[in-house]
Design an enzyme around this catalytic site. Structure first.
Site, PDB file in Angstrom:
ATOM      1  N   GLU A  39       0.834  -1.203   0.000  1.00 42.36           N
ATOM      2  CA  GLU A  39       0.000   0.000   0.000  1.00 42.36           C
ATOM      3  C   GLU A  39       0.871   1.257   0.000  1.00 42.36           C
ATOM      4  O   GLU A  39       1.836   1.357   0.753  1.00 42.36           O
ATOM      5  CB  GLU A  39      -0.885  -0.045   1.248  1.00 42.36           C
ATOM      6  CG  GLU A  39      -1.700   1.192   1.524  1.00 42.36           C
ATOM      7  CD  GLU A  39      -2.391   1.111   2.882  1.00 42.36           C
ATOM      8  OE1 GLU A  39      -3.304   1.922   3.121  1.00 42.36           O
ATOM      9  OE2 GLU A  39      -2.018   0.236   3.703  1.00 42.36           O
TER      10      GLU A  39
ATOM     11  N   LYS B  42      -9.598   2.549  -2.762  1.00 42.63           N
ATOM     12  CA  LYS B  42     -10.055   1.926  -1.521  1.00 42.63           C
ATOM     13  C   LYS B  42     -11.449   2.430  -1.155  1.00 42.63           C
ATOM     14  O   LYS B  42     -11.718   3.634  -1.159  1.00 42.63           O
ATOM     15  CB  LYS B  42      -9.058   2.224  -0.400  1.00 42.63           C
ATOM     16  CG  LYS B  42      -9.338   1.472   0.900  1.00 42.63           C
ATOM     17  CD  LYS B  42      -8.257   1.750   1.932  1.00 42.63           C
ATOM     18  CE  LYS B  42      -8.484   0.958   3.207  1.00 42.63           C
ATOM     19  NZ  LYS B  42      -7.454   1.250   4.228  1.00 42.63           N
TER      20      LYS B  42
ATOM     21  N   CYS C 215      -5.282  -3.016   2.598  1.00 44.21           N
ATOM     22  CA  CYS C 215      -5.106  -3.013   4.048  1.00 44.21           C
ATOM     23  C   CYS C 215      -6.328  -3.507   4.799  1.00 44.21           C
ATOM     24  O   CYS C 215      -6.714  -4.663   4.717  1.00 44.21           O
ATOM     25  CB  CYS C 215      -4.697  -1.607   4.504  1.00 44.21           C
ATOM     26  SG  CYS C 215      -4.091  -1.561   6.218  1.00 44.21           S
TER      27      CYS C 215
END
Length: 580
Positions: free
Chosen positions: A325, A391, A441
């Site tokens: 990430e 995300k 994540c």
């Protein structure tokens, strides 16, 4: 003048007994034991190997301890103490993020962890209180003298499993959710892992809670049967002793048999193949740069990270290469030209598809950047099209600031906040005809969202990829816990999961939840593996959490409606037997 006979006395309960039923309280050490039991439950999770068996024993004791309570209030307090002990010892690593990297004063960071753990403990408290109502524990306690201990029952065991599953689901949903340490995660190597592709992590927790309650029910019945036989020997003939012993033995054997059957089913279900291999295997390189968090957003650290990952990406070809990430901690439109051209040439010349983490955003005609996103960008050989994933499920306080908590974020010096969300379902990244579903994540702790991505995609992914940066949490149990969560996602979906992390734990997991390989935390390197994608849908991918929620709500409604009557009759029968 004599005292009048109350209606309670006419039903066979004396006034002193009624007072005891209302006023009996538990000692404080009861709740301390519950708290310590919750703390011990943290040991069930990673990095403890095969901790699912330990968790089963702990849950059996926890349910037994709940049966010692005297009503819904003491049950809720017992559940809350258990939850607080579990969470404060299981997510203490948040302190590292806030204090070591966020710069928050140690007392404030410690207090924040305690307060957050108290909030999380609300959900097991709620579950325990609901169980007390739906098992008939609370509302039957004044019907007869309360000197008879609460007896675990079938409807009580089902109510416990259902209330526990609903509580965990709520914890994973309310205020964007925090399902970390959901009880099912410890079962990845435990006896109930086989239920993951059927009902997901909350369904696994439901099975765990049910089996634990049935074990307590069986042991309680066996102990009472032993006591009954001893009493029968003193006052009854041989024939009457045998007649009394047969139902007592049955009351212990049946729940024990069902608990054993649940364990056997959980151990045998992995033999069922819900998905099948699809497309050619992929060679994969997962990169771990071990970039220090305190350097990541400094100008010198950013240049060093970009140079490091450029070298790591182009050092060796593979079908798919994945960085962590925000491995490239700059806006995608501002990528250094040497990096962009080197990656493009390498992809075209070697046939390697590359996924790298960077910052997304929109540049207005006036030159301002808006709608920042935490994103992954994909380079495919032979085409100039750039894949992009933004995300969707953002981290509170790290990627967005909840309303009313700006003051809290201002106490830290974390340079993230207020990102723009991507859509809940996004197209997969295609690697040599293999669709790959990516997430970033924190997103992989929400199994329902990953199942939805597979279920609603026009081209369902056969491989899952998680790109993450856990440097915020140091070398703590958070790394192993997150890997355990990723393994659950593989079990639920029947698909391999690839994890590229900054500091650890970078790993490849097959479609059965087994770790194919991993890198040691806080090392620089690449993990080279070959993975086989799959196709098909597990029952969990098809229905998500709907199955466990529907079953749990139905059983709780049944227990709420009929539990008190069942419990009253059982207690009245026990009173009559003891009086004879």
């Amino acid at each position: 003048m004599a005292d009048p006979i109350t209606s309670r006395s006419r039903r066979g309960v004396t006034a002193p007994a009624a007072e005891n039923a209302r006023g009996r309280t538990l000692p404080r050490w009861h709740y301390l034991v519950a708290l310590m039991t919750g703390a011990a439950n943290t040991l069930s999770f990673a990095p403890t190997p095969h901790g699912g068996w330990l968790e089963l024993a702990i849950f059996a004791f926890f349910f037994f301890w709940l049966t010692r309570t005297t009503g819904w209030k003491s049950a809720a307090l017992t559940g809350g103490a258990f939850g607080f002990g579990n969470y404060v010892t299981g997510v203490w690593w948040l302190y590292v993020s806030m204090h070591d990297y966020g710069g928050m004063a140690a007392p404030l960071a410690g207090a924040a962890v305690v307060l957050f753990s108290l909030y999380l403990a609300v959900y097991p408290a709620l579950a325990a209180g609901v169980w007390s109502f739906c098992a008939g524990h609370t509302r039957a306690s004044t019907a007869v003298a309360d000197d008879i201990p609460f007896s675990p029952t079938w409807h009580g065991a089902l109510a416990f499993a259902s209330a526990w599953a609903i509580g965990e689901w709520l914890r994973g949903t309310v205020f964007t959710g925090f399902p970390w340490l959901a009880s099912g995660y410890a079962q990845v190597d435990g006896p109930f892992a086989g239920f993951a592709p059927v009902a997901g992590v909350y369904g696994v927790g439901w099975m765990l809670a049910l089996a634990a309650a049935l074990i307590v029910q069986a042991l309680t019945a066996a102990l009472r049967a032993r006591e009954a036989r001893g009493a029968a020997m003193e006052r009854a003939s041989h024939a009457r002793r045998d007649a009394a012993a047969r139902p007592a033995v049955s009351s212990a054997a049946v729940p024990a048999g069902v608990a054993i059957a649940l364990i056997a089913a959980g151990l045998l279900l992995p033999l069922v193949q819900w998905t099948v291999p699809a497309n050619a295997p992929l060679t994969v390189r997962l990169l771990q740069g071990d970039v220090k968090q305190e350097m990541k957003f400094e100008e010198a650290g950013m240049r060093a990270a970009i140079d490091q990952y450029q070298q790591m990406i182009t050092s060796k070809p593979a079908d798919l290469i994945v960085t962590p990430e925000t491995a490239i901690p700059v806006l995608a439109q501002q990528l250094p030209a040497p990096f962009a051209s080197a990656v493009r040439r390498f992809s075209d010349s070697t046939g390697s598809a590359i996924l790298f983490g960077a910052i997304g955003g929109t540049i207005t005609p006036e030159g301002q950047v808006t709608d920042y996103t935490n994103s992954l960008f994909g380079v495919t050989p032979g085409t100039r099209d750039i894949y992009r994933y933004d995300k969707h499920h953002l981290v509170p306080f790290g990627e967005f600031v909840p309303w009313g908590f700006r003051w809290f974020v201002n106490l830290m010096s974390i340079p993230l906040g207020d990102f723009f969300r991507g859509p809940p379902v996004q197209k997969p990244f295609i690697v040599h005809n293999q669709p790959v579903a990516v997430d970033i994540c924190y997103e992989d702790i929400f199994g329902e969202e990953i199942a939805r991505t597979i279920r609603e995609s026009e081209t369902p992914a056969g491989v899952l990829v998680n790109s993450t940066n856990l440097a915020w949490f140091g070398d703590t149990i958070a790394l192993d816990q997150h890997l355990q969560i990723a393994r659950m996602r593989s079990l639920e979906t029947g698909r391999p999961m690839l994890r590229a992390t900054n500091t650890g734990t970078t790993a490849a997991i097959d479609s059965n939840g087994k770790v194919l390989g991993r890198l040691a935390p806080y090392t620089i390197g690449s993990l080279d593996v070959t993975v086989q994608g799959t196709s098909g849908s597990t029952p969990y991918v098809t229905s998500g959490n709907n199955t466990v929620l529907a079953v749990s709500l139905f059983l709780l409604a049944f227990g709420f409606a009929f539990g008190p009557g069942i419990t009253r009759r059982r207690r009245a029968a026990a009173s009559n037997d003891s009086a004879q």
